[in-house]
Scaffold this active site. Structure first.
Site, short mmCIF file in Angstrom:
data_model
loop_
_atom_site.label_atom_id
_atom_site.label_comp_id
_atom_site.label_asym_id
_atom_site.label_seq_id
_atom_site.Cartn_x
_atom_site.Cartn_y
_atom_site.Cartn_z
N LYS A 1 0.08 4.24 -0.24
CA LYS A 1 -0.58 5.40 0.39
C LYS A 1 -0.36 6.66 -0.47
O LYS A 1 -0.26 6.55 -1.68
CB LYS A 1 -0.08 5.58 1.82
CG LYS A 1 -0.16 4.30 2.65
CD LYS A 1 0.08 4.53 4.10
CE LYS A 1 0.08 3.19 4.81
NZ LYS A 1 0.18 3.31 6.25
N ASN B 1 0.87 -1.18 0.00
CA ASN B 1 0.00 0.00 0.00
C ASN B 1 0.91 1.23 0.00
O ASN B 1 1.52 1.55 1.02
CB ASN B 1 -0.88 -0.05 1.27
CG ASN B 1 -1.70 1.21 1.45
OD1 ASN B 1 -1.80 2.04 0.54
ND2 ASN B 1 -2.30 1.35 2.62
N GLY C 1 2.73 1.79 10.85
CA GLY C 1 3.65 2.91 10.70
C GLY C 1 4.37 3.28 11.99
O GLY C 1 4.99 4.34 12.07
N SER D 1 3.74 -2.67 10.30
CA SER D 1 5.21 -2.67 10.42
C SER D 1 5.84 -4.00 10.02
O SER D 1 6.79 -4.47 10.65
CB SER D 1 5.63 -2.27 11.84
OG SER D 1 5.16 -0.97 12.14
N HIS E 1 -9.32 0.79 5.05
CA HIS E 1 -8.03 0.95 5.74
C HIS E 1 -8.25 1.84 6.97
O HIS E 1 -9.06 2.77 6.94
CB HIS E 1 -7.01 1.58 4.79
CG HIS E 1 -5.62 1.55 5.35
ND1 HIS E 1 -5.18 2.49 6.25
CD2 HIS E 1 -4.60 0.68 5.16
CE1 HIS E 1 -3.93 2.19 6.60
NE2 HIS E 1 -3.56 1.10 5.95
N GLU F 1 -5.14 -5.52 10.66
CA GLU F 1 -4.11 -4.51 10.86
C GLU F 1 -4.34 -3.81 12.20
O GLU F 1 -5.14 -2.86 12.27
CB GLU F 1 -4.18 -3.46 9.74
CG GLU F 1 -3.93 -4.04 8.37
CD GLU F 1 -3.35 -2.98 7.44
OE1 GLU F 1 -2.25 -3.19 6.96
OE2 GLU F 1 -4.00 -1.94 7.24
N GLU G 1 -6.65 4.23 8.12
CA GLU G 1 -6.47 5.67 7.89
C GLU G 1 -7.73 6.28 7.29
O GLU G 1 -8.07 7.42 7.55
CB GLU G 1 -5.24 5.91 7.00
CG GLU G 1 -3.96 5.67 7.78
CD GLU G 1 -2.78 5.20 6.95
OE1 GLU G 1 -2.81 5.31 5.72
OE2 GLU G 1 -1.82 4.69 7.57
C1 PEP Z 1 -0.62 -0.17 6.32
O1 PEP Z 1 -0.80 1.02 6.31
O2 PEP Z 1 -1.45 -0.93 5.80
C2 PEP Z 1 0.57 -0.67 6.97
C3 PEP Z 1 0.57 -1.90 7.38
O3 PEP Z 1 1.62 0.22 7.13
P1 PEP Z 1 3.08 -0.11 7.72
O4 PEP Z 1 3.56 -1.37 7.05
O5 PEP Z 1 3.90 1.08 7.38
O6 PEP Z 1 2.91 -0.30 9.20
#
Ligand code: PEP
Length: 255
Positions: free
Chosen positions: A11, A9, A173, A213, A95, A167, A97
């Site tokens: 973003k 992703n 992040g 992460s 997601h 998630e 966000e």
């Molecule tokens: C995400 O935003 O779906 C995500 C898992 O981000 P990150 O890998 O940066 O934690």
């Protein structure tokens, strides 16, 4: 047998030119890999350029969001048919966000899933608890509510086309990854929930990605958990080396 699926992703990162550079570099590293499914989700404006470069590739293309209507006065939005017309086959829906910053709810996620399925797009549907919910012991309640609301009124056939992504928001992040045991516990819970909502057979076939992460170093431990079938990757998907490292580490796991 569920094939591992690793999705990146991107973003709101990468100009169209940078997206071209990234996909070109990624293809050099992973174009021959078909042991795991690989998907990239650039911004909407880079979809067409990236798709052009994926014509001769196993790598799949996805969008990061869609509107549930097919067309109309919805400034700034894109529809499932538009995403499909560009050649993308996946779309991330719900997601955290989008839930956190753009008012996404389980109801809008549900409408978006139905719109995506109508156009034969594969939704990657995200669920996950925030830190306060985990600390209050509410993780399973939150996941149940998000799954029941987001997946409401879907047939088994429709559910069979969906990929879920667990998630934990506190791991996105932040550099804090859920431990393989913490992630497995929730994945197993989601699979049990799918058994109740749909059927045992369906629950066993749905792929559930982990996101939060993920990096090359923690990939093999996470992917070797029995109910983790892939990863949704944010930060580490923005460089070809780190994303390719995750893909290659996933290939070492036999499910
Ligand atoms: C995400 O935003 O779906 C995500 C898992 O981000 P990150 O890998 O940066 O934690």
């Amino acid at each position: 047998m569920r094939k591992i699926i690793i999705a990146g992703n991107w973003k709101m990162n990468k100009t169209a030119l940078e997206a071209i550079e990234l996909i070109t570099a990624l293809k050099r590293e992973v174009n021959d890999i078909d042991k795991v499914d690989v998907v990239v989700c650039p911004t909407a404006i880079a979809l067409a350029d990236v798709e052009d470069l994926l014509q001769d590739s196993h790598i799949g293309l996805g969008a990061q969001n869609l509107h549930w209507e097919d067309s109309g006065a919805f400034t700034g939005e894109i529809s499932a048919s538009m995403i499909k017309s560009i050649g993308a086959r996946y779309v991330i829906i719900g997601h955290s966000e989008r839930r956190q910053f753009f008012g996404e709810t389980n109801e809008t996620v549900n409408k978006k899933i139905k719109a995506a399925l109508k156009e034969d797009l594969k939704p990657i549907v995200c669920v996950g608890e925030v830190l306060e919910e985990r600390e209050a012991g509410k993780t399973f309640d939150v996941i149940k509510e998000q799954c029941e609301g987001s997946l409401a009124n879907l047939t088994n056939e429709e559910m069979g086309k969906i990929i879920l992504a667990y998630e934990p928001v506190w791991a996105i992040g932040t550099g804090k990854t859920a431990s393989p045991d913490q992630a497995q516990e929730v994945h197993q819970y989601i699979r049990e929930l799918l058994t109740k909502l749909f059927s045992e057979e369906l629950a066993q076939s749905v792929r559930i990605q982990y996101g939060g992460s993920v990096k090359q170093e923690n990939t093999a431990d996470l992917m070797s958990q029995p109910d983790i079938d892939g990863a949704l990757v944010g930060g580490a998907s923005l460089e070809s080396d780190s994303f390719a490292g995750i893909i290659k580490a996933s290939c070492t796991i036999s499910k």
